[in-house]
Design an enzyme around this catalytic site. Sequence first.
Site, PDB file in Angstrom:
ATOM      1  N   ARG A  23      27.601   1.912  15.699  1.00 36.75           N
ATOM      2  CA  ARG A  23      27.258   1.606  17.080  1.00 36.75           C
ATOM      3  C   ARG A  23      27.311   2.875  17.903  1.00 36.75           C
ATOM      4  NH1 ARG A  23      29.600  -2.013  14.313  1.00 36.75           N
ATOM      5  NH2 ARG A  23      29.050  -4.213  14.461  1.00 36.75           N
ATOM      6  N   GLU A  57      18.908   3.501  23.513  1.00 36.57           N
ATOM      7  CA  GLU A  57      17.827   3.456  22.527  1.00 36.57           C
ATOM      8  C   GLU A  57      16.611   2.750  23.122  1.00 36.57           C
ATOM      9  OE1 GLU A  57      19.414   1.524  19.079  1.00 36.57           O
ATOM     10  OE2 GLU A  57      20.902   3.093  18.708  1.00 36.57           O
ATOM     11  N   HIS A  59      17.839   3.831  14.332  1.00 38.27           N
ATOM     12  CA  HIS A  59      18.596   2.587  14.204  1.00 38.27           C
ATOM     13  C   HIS A  59      18.013   1.709  13.089  1.00 38.27           C
ATOM     14  CE1 HIS A  59      21.312  -0.398  16.581  1.00 38.27           C
ATOM     15  NE2 HIS A  59      21.356  -0.642  15.271  1.00 38.27           N
TER      16      HIS A  59
END
Length: 313
Positions: free
Chosen positions: A231, A260, A279
């Site tokens: 994370r 993001e 990600h």
Amino acid sequence: MSRRIVITTDYLEPGDSVDRLLREYGLEPVYSPAAGSRTEEEQRNLLKGSVGGIVASEPITRDMLAEATDLRILARSGVGYDSVDTNAAEEFGIRVANTPGVNHHAVAELTLALMLNCAKRLNDVITGTKSGQWPRTASTELRGKTLGVIGYGPSGKAIAAIGAALGMKVIVGTSHPDTKADPSIEFADVDTVVAAADYLTLHARAAGTPIIGADRLAAMKDTAFLINTARGSLIDEAALVGALGQEQIAGAALDVLGAEPMTKDNPLRNFDNVWITSHLAGQTVEARERAGLAAAQAVIDVLEGKEPVGLIV
């Protein structure tokens, strides 16, 4: 009663196995893939009129949940759920579930790939070779190095086992040591792990404050690499930029960021010893299939009065 199920996870689509499973139970999947930011009105109406949702990592706010008066269950097609206002969900009687255990092998494999890139400078070599150069810089080996793992959930356990198999010394920082773990895996407090690691990889849950801030970055070896496939909130990015600028660590490999997609003005872009992926640690074909089906089953379970696997609230 509404049978509408909103799906925002962008890799789920009409006709796939998740769609078929939901329809078998008489539910009506409606697709609204998360692609960039939504307008205020789009956010407000996203969950309206739906009895369930399978959601990606976009924010699910109190205001959105307040509008969704029919909503009974939100299932995350992933492990992290810090994007969902779980306090509001609990207040409104909305169940929230995630899909634990569906992507830990995928996460561990990408972690290994990022470690290898740090050790072998693969991205630099491949880019240099394609541009007409012939890079011959000496690389390093993982064998014999110390792998520090913070967090010992499924992905932490998986990368610890991989590290041990590669002949690395593995030291884990966790509040839940595993007494049945491989005896070659050591357990210690987080600060000890941070100071000892040649490769420090994060696999912890989201915390109120970053686990890796200025103090712990300063405590790392100046030859060490920081890896994060968990994370973005686990790292104080401003502190990381400062540590990189002062050459306190050798570099970083990040699959997750605080914001993001990565913004154009993110200063991490300016470092040649920082490698950033989009990600995608859990985004294998196999993990997506498992995650989608697990989220769909959580929706079905709640609507049938059962407790789902991965229940958060």
